[in-house]
Design a protein around this motif. Sequence first.
Motif, PDB file in Angstrom:
ATOM      1  N   LEU A 158       1.320  -6.559   1.860  1.00 55.95           N
ATOM      2  CA  LEU A 158       0.296  -6.864   2.566  1.00 55.95           C
ATOM      3  C   LEU A 158       0.505  -7.384   3.992  1.00 55.95           C
ATOM      4  O   LEU A 158       1.626  -7.941   4.312  1.00 55.95           O
ATOM      5  N   TYR A 206      -4.618  -2.183   8.305  1.00 50.62           N
ATOM      6  CA  TYR A 206      -5.607  -1.292   8.660  1.00 50.62           C
ATOM      7  C   TYR A 206      -5.587  -0.910  10.240  1.00 50.62           C
ATOM      8  O   TYR A 206      -6.297  -0.238  10.651  1.00 50.62           O
ATOM      9  N   CYS A 248      -6.712 -11.415  -6.568  1.00 44.22           N
ATOM     10  CA  CYS A 248      -7.699 -10.979  -5.637  1.00 44.22           C
ATOM     11  C   CYS A 248      -7.862  -9.315  -5.524  1.00 44.22           C
ATOM     12  O   CYS A 248      -7.300  -8.759  -4.944  1.00 44.22           O
ATOM     13  N   VAL A 273     -10.976   0.929   3.303  1.00 46.93           N
ATOM     14  CA  VAL A 273     -10.896  -0.609   3.044  1.00 46.93           C
ATOM     15  C   VAL A 273     -11.387  -1.035   1.630  1.00 46.93           C
ATOM     16  O   VAL A 273     -12.431  -0.703   1.021  1.00 46.93           O
ATOM     17  N   SER A 274     -10.364  -1.688   0.581  1.00 42.27           N
ATOM     18  CA  SER A 274     -10.667  -2.127  -0.740  1.00 42.27           C
ATOM     19  C   SER A 274     -11.894  -3.478  -0.501  1.00 42.27           C
ATOM     20  O   SER A 274     -11.873  -3.949   0.601  1.00 42.27           O
ATOM     21  N   ASP A 331     -10.222  -6.490  -0.139  1.00 42.34           N
ATOM     22  CA  ASP A 331     -10.016  -7.199   1.177  1.00 42.34           C
ATOM     23  C   ASP A 331     -11.069  -7.571   1.705  1.00 42.34           C
ATOM     24  O   ASP A 331     -11.243  -8.560   2.497  1.00 42.34           O
ATOM     25  N   ILE A 361     -11.686 -11.180   3.708  1.00 44.10           N
ATOM     26  CA  ILE A 361     -12.073 -11.547   5.116  1.00 44.10           C
ATOM     27  C   ILE A 361     -13.407 -12.305   5.245  1.00 44.10           C
ATOM     28  O   ILE A 361     -13.555 -13.012   6.028  1.00 44.10           O
ATOM     29  N   VAL A 379      -3.697  -8.129   4.674  1.00 48.48           N
ATOM     30  CA  VAL A 379      -4.540  -7.232   4.016  1.00 48.48           C
ATOM     31  C   VAL A 379      -3.664  -6.105   3.293  1.00 48.48           C
ATOM     32  O   VAL A 379      -2.530  -5.822   3.605  1.00 48.48           O
ATOM     33  N   ARG A 406      -4.780  -4.938  -0.134  1.00 48.96           N
ATOM     34  CA  ARG A 406      -4.880  -5.236  -1.519  1.00 48.96           C
ATOM     35  C   ARG A 406      -5.682  -3.814  -1.939  1.00 48.96           C
ATOM     36  O   ARG A 406      -6.596  -3.183  -1.137  1.00 48.96           O
ATOM     37  N   ASN A 445      -3.182 -14.365  -1.852  1.00 54.73           N
ATOM     38  CA  ASN A 445      -1.991 -13.574  -2.252  1.00 54.73           C
ATOM     39  C   ASN A 445      -1.732 -13.459  -3.743  1.00 54.73           C
ATOM     40  O   ASN A 445      -0.529 -13.462  -4.045  1.00 54.73           O
ATOM     41  N   PRO A 489      -1.723  -9.581  -6.195  1.00 59.01           N
ATOM     42  CA  PRO A 489      -2.356  -8.502  -5.517  1.00 59.01           C
ATOM     43  C   PRO A 489      -2.001  -7.146  -5.997  1.00 59.01           C
ATOM     44  O   PRO A 489      -0.759  -7.063  -6.376  1.00 59.01           O
ATOM     45  N   THR A 523      -1.172  -3.508  -5.277  1.00 62.46           N
ATOM     46  CA  THR A 523      -0.901  -2.835  -3.811  1.00 62.46           C
ATOM     47  C   THR A 523      -0.285  -1.495  -3.926  1.00 62.46           C
ATOM     48  O   THR A 523      -0.176  -0.925  -5.236  1.00 62.46           O
TER      49      THR A 523
END
Length: 329
Positions: A30, A35, A77, A124-125, A128, A132, A150, A152, A310, A313, A315
Amino acid sequence: MAITKQYSMFLVLFFYFTTISISTPVLAQLSVGFYATTCPSVFDTVRTATLSAINTEARMGASLIRLFFHDCFVNGCDGGILLVDTPAVPGEQTVFPNAGSLRGYDVIDNIKTQVDTACGGPVVSCADILAIAARDSLVALGGPSYSIPVGRRDAIAPNRAGANNELPLAGEPLNVLLDKFRRKGFTTAEELVALSGAHTVGQAQCAVYRDRIHNDANIDPAYAASLRPNCPSTSSPATDGNLAPLDPQTPTRFDNNYFNAVINRRTVLRSDQALFNGSGGPTDSIVIGYSNNPTTFSCDFANAMVKMGNLSPLTGTQGEIRRDCKRIN
């Protein structure tokens, strides 16, 4: 003074992130810049859409923060809370701690659509996006900002049993709350109390707090009496959904007044009042400290939010990047 507070926050978060990257290898995947090349506008897009949702409905900021907590506290998450029930796989949304109270699913769906448009596809998941949006909601309500690592990925199945058994409940005593938080890696009482401070915004339904305001002794009598006309002792569809603020002083502003309410026994949730009994309880001094020092509370809350974000996650190649947050691909 403002510069000193910001610098203190920076130091706390800097050492926190450094500790994470050194001690937990999976979290090294992460990063704030995950991104940077695939969707550089993701943070701006989510912030704009989140602020629009809050401007449309003021309650939505608190709802998104709560939605994030209920996602992360179950299986990490992973966006599992966003999956709707199917005949074959019942999801997390309809279990007792979530049913009829969690909100904001449609807002996350809308943000996902805007992010995918900005990114040129599902990059983007949903996990995430929710992380945000929760941070941006907090800032919009006057709370602290913090950087969000980010990267995830989204779960490919919900964890209904976990949602039923692991989430803290509004009527639970302090020892149970502490145990549930410890099981998630929150090893200090400060983390429990700090995250409970999210109740400085938001509201509770009469069905949740009815028994407290009519039967509990550890509530300010005048405050309880003021709530009873809107929440009579007998359950009824007409009143069960009536709302009361979790922080009666500044219910739409993120600050430390929640802790004053706890000290003064002006709380509607038993789990909130469990943090303070006035007789030297395990978390009494923490509550008093946060009520006297908003900067300490803000720093501790921001750190606890990062830590929660965190938790376990997905990944790399785990999970997926959903095209629709409500359904697996």
